[in-house]
Design an enzyme around this catalytic site. Structure first.
Site, PDB file in Angstrom:
ATOM      1  N   GLY A   1       0.825  -1.283  -0.113  1.00  0.00           N
ATOM      2  CA  GLY A   1       0.062  -0.038   0.083  1.00  0.00           C
ATOM      3  C   GLY A   1       0.912   1.079  -0.052  1.00  0.00           C
TER       4      GLY A   1
ATOM      5  N   HIS B   1      -4.087   1.931   7.846  1.00  0.00           N
ATOM      6  CA  HIS B   1      -2.759   2.527   7.626  1.00  0.00           C
ATOM      7  C   HIS B   1      -2.663   3.503   6.695  1.00  0.00           C
ATOM      8  CE1 HIS B   1       1.821   1.828   8.285  1.00  0.00           C
ATOM      9  NE2 HIS B   1       1.685   2.433   6.911  1.00  0.00           N
ATOM     10  N   GLU B   2      -3.087   3.512   5.593  1.00  0.00           N
ATOM     11  CA  GLU B   2      -3.372   4.437   4.558  1.00  0.00           C
ATOM     12  C   GLU B   2      -3.904   5.552   4.683  1.00  0.00           C
ATOM     13  OE1 GLU B   2      -0.464   3.773   2.653  1.00  0.00           O
ATOM     14  OE2 GLU B   2      -0.276   1.601   3.050  1.00  0.00           O
TER      15      GLU B   2
ATOM     16  N   HIS C   1      -1.990   7.940   7.118  1.00  0.00           N
ATOM     17  CA  HIS C   1      -1.163   8.613   6.369  1.00  0.00           C
ATOM     18  C   HIS C   1      -1.993   9.980   5.758  1.00  0.00           C
ATOM     19  CE1 HIS C   1       2.683   6.708   6.007  1.00  0.00           C
ATOM     20  NE2 HIS C   1       2.138   5.532   5.742  1.00  0.00           N
TER      21      HIS C   1
ATOM     22  N   CYS D   1       6.117  -0.131   7.395  1.00  0.00           N
ATOM     23  CA  CYS D   1       5.815   1.228   6.922  1.00  0.00           C
ATOM     24  C   CYS D   1       6.764   1.511   5.832  1.00  0.00           C
ATOM     25  CB  CYS D   1       5.494   2.466   7.730  1.00  0.00           C
ATOM     26  SG  CYS D   1       4.989   3.872   6.666  1.00  0.00           S
ATOM     27  N   LEU D   2       6.589   1.864   4.480  1.00  0.00           N
ATOM     28  CA  LEU D   2       7.634   2.101   3.654  1.00  0.00           C
ATOM     29  C   LEU D   2       8.262   3.461   3.820  1.00  0.00           C
ATOM     30  CD1 LEU D   2       5.841   1.401   0.130  1.00  0.00           C
ATOM     31  CD2 LEU D   2       7.678  -0.185   1.508  1.00  0.00           C
TER      32      LEU D   2
ATOM     33  N   GLN E   1       3.010   9.987   0.932  1.00  0.00           N
ATOM     34  CA  GLN E   1       4.510   9.289   0.978  1.00  0.00           C
ATOM     35  C   GLN E   1       5.305   9.636  -0.294  1.00  0.00           C
ATOM     36  OE1 GLN E   1       2.443   5.312   2.201  1.00  0.00           O
ATOM     37  NE2 GLN E   1       4.503   5.061   3.082  1.00  0.00           N
TER      38      GLN E   1
HETATM   39 ZN    ZN Z   1       2.970   3.477   5.644  1.00  0.00          ZN
END
Ligand code: ZN
Length: 174
Positions: free
Chosen positions: A43, A129-130, A133, A87-88, A48
């Site tokens: 995701g 989670h998204e 963000h 998380c990226l 991000q």
């Molecule tokens: Zn994340």
């Protein structure tokens, strides 16, 4: 696109609704998919990659497949589920985090149609989670106080988030 990392102010800001769905939004989503696949994520939210728009892309073949959701709003959530979440934007870390097990949401797809989604477990986790963000919230804010102190110490030690003041604004209030 470059994935913004923990400490980048864009990850702390609230994104704005997408008001016009045009070619630039579709191209943004294509680039986000490419970026997400290159990073082996499931995701990715627009902030991000430095874009303050309320949209995210995802692809998790085992559960939900591939999709894009614009302007998501959670309408229902229930249950609790603890899952090891990463998380990226905080690469190399994961923590056990408790969140609702199921969520329902409304949003808009790339054709401008309203969509409703019901999700549980991994897909529900991804969605929450998204959406965090899009609200400028990182997973470190979902840790319990003890986990969080250890995590922030470790991230600082690694030099993540050390590029300016005010990066841990909620620390002072806990
Ligand atoms: Zn994340």
């Amino acid at each position: 696109m470059e994935i913004r990392l923990f400490g980048d102010p864009v990850l702390r800001s609230k994104a704005a609704d997408v008001t016009q769905i045009d070619g630039s939004v579709a191209r943004l989503c294509d680039s986000m998919f490419t970026t997400m696949y290159a990073a082996r994520g499931i995701g990715l939210a627009a902030p991000q990659v430095g874009v303050r728009k309320r949209l995210f892309v995802y692809d998790e073949p085992e559960t939900c497949g591939r999709g894009v959701i614009l302007n998501p709003v959670v309408t229902e959530s229930d249950g609790t589920w603890i899952f090891e979440e990463g998380c990226l934007s905080v690469p190399g870390y994961s923590w056990e985090i408790e969140r609702p097990r199921r969520v329902a949401l409304t949003g808009v797809d790339l054709d401008g149609n309203e969509v409703t989604v019901e999700a549980d477990e991994l897909f529900a986790r991804l969605i929450q989670h998204e959406i965090d963000h899009l609200d400028g919230v990182l997973l470190t804010e979902r840790l319990d106080p003890e986990q969080r102190r250890a995590a922030l110490t470790e991230l600082r030690r690694r030099g993540l988030g050390s590029s300016g003041a005010g990066l841990f604004p909620s620390l002072g209030t806990e």
